[in-house]
Design an enzyme around this catalytic site. Structure first.
Site, short mmCIF file in Angstrom:
data_model
loop_
_atom_site.label_atom_id
_atom_site.label_comp_id
_atom_site.label_asym_id
_atom_site.label_seq_id
_atom_site.Cartn_x
_atom_site.Cartn_y
_atom_site.Cartn_z
N SER A 184 -0.93 11.68 4.66
CA SER A 184 -0.90 11.35 6.09
C SER A 184 -0.44 9.91 6.31
O SER A 184 0.07 9.57 7.39
CB SER A 184 -2.29 11.53 6.71
OG SER A 184 -3.20 10.64 6.10
N GLU A 242 -9.98 6.57 4.24
CA GLU A 242 -9.67 7.20 2.95
C GLU A 242 -10.89 7.31 2.05
O GLU A 242 -11.06 8.32 1.35
CB GLU A 242 -8.61 6.37 2.21
CG GLU A 242 -7.30 6.24 2.96
CD GLU A 242 -6.57 7.55 3.01
OE1 GLU A 242 -6.52 8.13 4.10
OE2 GLU A 242 -6.10 8.01 1.98
N ILE A 266 0.87 -1.19 0.00
CA ILE A 266 0.00 0.00 0.00
C ILE A 266 0.90 1.23 0.00
O ILE A 266 1.75 1.37 0.89
CB ILE A 266 -0.92 0.02 1.23
CG1 ILE A 266 -1.83 -1.21 1.24
CG2 ILE A 266 -1.76 1.31 1.27
CD1 ILE A 266 -2.60 -1.40 2.55
N PHE A 267 0.76 2.08 -1.01
CA PHE A 267 1.62 3.28 -1.13
C PHE A 267 0.94 4.48 -0.49
O PHE A 267 -0.20 4.81 -0.81
CB PHE A 267 1.92 3.58 -2.61
CG PHE A 267 2.76 4.81 -2.82
CD1 PHE A 267 2.25 5.92 -3.48
CD2 PHE A 267 4.07 4.87 -2.35
CE1 PHE A 267 3.03 7.06 -3.67
CE2 PHE A 267 4.86 5.99 -2.54
CZ PHE A 267 4.34 7.09 -3.20
N GLY A 268 1.69 5.14 0.42
CA GLY A 268 1.20 6.36 1.07
C GLY A 268 2.02 7.57 0.66
O GLY A 268 3.25 7.47 0.52
N TYR A 269 1.37 8.69 0.49
CA TYR A 269 2.08 9.91 0.06
C TYR A 269 1.57 11.15 0.79
O TYR A 269 1.97 12.27 0.51
CB TYR A 269 1.92 10.11 -1.46
CG TYR A 269 0.47 10.20 -1.89
CD1 TYR A 269 -0.27 9.06 -2.19
CD2 TYR A 269 -0.18 11.43 -1.96
CE1 TYR A 269 -1.61 9.13 -2.55
CE2 TYR A 269 -1.51 11.51 -2.33
CZ TYR A 269 -2.22 10.36 -2.62
OH TYR A 269 -3.54 10.44 -2.97
N1 LIG Z 1 -4.05 8.90 0.19
C1 LIG Z 1 -2.98 9.79 0.60
C2 LIG Z 1 -3.53 10.89 1.42
C3 LIG Z 1 -4.14 10.28 2.62
C4 LIG Z 1 -4.75 11.30 3.46
O1 LIG Z 1 -4.09 12.25 3.81
N2 LIG Z 1 -5.99 11.03 3.75
C5 LIG Z 1 -6.68 11.80 4.75
C6 LIG Z 1 -8.15 11.70 4.49
S1 LIG Z 1 -8.78 13.15 3.81
C7 LIG Z 1 -6.36 11.19 6.09
O2 LIG Z 1 -6.29 10.00 6.21
N3 LIG Z 1 -6.19 11.99 7.09
C8 LIG Z 1 -5.93 11.47 8.42
C9 LIG Z 1 -5.30 12.59 9.20
O3 LIG Z 1 -5.28 13.70 8.64
O4 LIG Z 1 -4.84 12.35 10.31
C10 LIG Z 1 -1.91 8.99 1.31
O5 LIG Z 1 -1.66 7.93 0.77
O6 LIG Z 1 -1.31 9.38 2.31
#
Ligand SMILES: N[C@@H](CCC(=O)N[C@@H](CS)C(=O)NCC(=O)O)C(=O)O
Length: 197
Positions: A21, A96, A16-19
């Site tokens: 949070s 997500e 799973i790739f994260g970029y």
């Molecule tokens: N899908 C991206 C972005 C994920 C992201 O930032 N998603 C937000 C949802 S809008 C999140 O999970 N936020 C949790 C937080 O801000 O603590 C990733 O792989 O990191």
């Protein structure tokens, strides 16, 4: 072909790739992680967030991926195996998908370092047709928006600063102008507010 559990037909392991949070707060169990990048996408603070880092009145700004053949995006890939596969997907579907408006896609992930084979990885992307999508804005406007937003997971500034911290510490060779110009704009707002107190 990904190894499958012969009893359930479900993948027995998954990257799973994260970029965004996910690079600093995966919040699911995984076997191992690896810094690296994907090609053909750029990371942009063009997605709105009315839950984690904002609300309906003041949506925060979080990152998504925009297709661009000349660009690549650095982050972290997490390998989940066995029961971790179903557990992580169940968790991320809510975090997500349901709450964030992201959809999934498979991409090729390139681990950093010599002679590391690429792997297929699942990534969560918020596309422009998503109702929370905000689209392009100047770094100054995005910095101001982030400086005044907070949601159920915390302040939007934390989201920005922790991503910038990850990139500086784990990907110091990457000059992410979009990220660092927004960070500078947000810090300017914070300094004005502190000076006015
Ligand atoms: N899908 C991206 C972005 C994920 C992201 O930032 N998603 C937000 C949802 S809008 C999140 O999970 N936020 C949790 C937080 O801000 O603590 C990733 O792989 O990191």
């Amino acid at each position: 072909m990904k190894p499958q559990d012969i009893t359930t037909g479900k993948p027995s392991s998954l990257w799973i790739f994260g970029y965004g949070s996910l690079v600093w707060k995966p919040d699911f169990k995984y076997r191992r992680s690896q810094v690296g990048y994907i090609q053909g996408y750029k990371r942009r603070f063009w997605h709105g967030d009315n839950f984690h880092r904002g609300n309906d009145e003041l949506p925060g700004r979080v990152v998504t991926l925009i297709e661009d053949d000349d660009e690549s995006t650095w982050g972290v890939a997490f390998e989940v195996t066995g029961s971790q596969v179903e557990e992580s997907l169940k968790y991320l579907t809510v975090r997500e998908g349901v709450r964030g408006g992201y959809v999934t896609k498979m991409v090729e992930f390139f681990p950093e370092g010599e002679n590391q084979p690429s792997v297929q990885a699942l990534v969560y992307i918020a596309t422009a047709d998503n109702k929370l999508y905000l689209g392009p804005a100047s770094s100054e406007m995005i910095g101001i928006q982030i400086a005044v937003c907070r949601g159920k997971s915390g302040h939007n500034l934390e989201y920005l600063f922790r991503l910038a911290e990850f990139m500086r510490s784990s990907c110091p060779h990457v000059e992410d102008h979009h990220l660092y110009s927004i960070e500078a704009a947000a810090l300017t707002v914070v300094s004005y507010v502190l000076a006015a107190q």
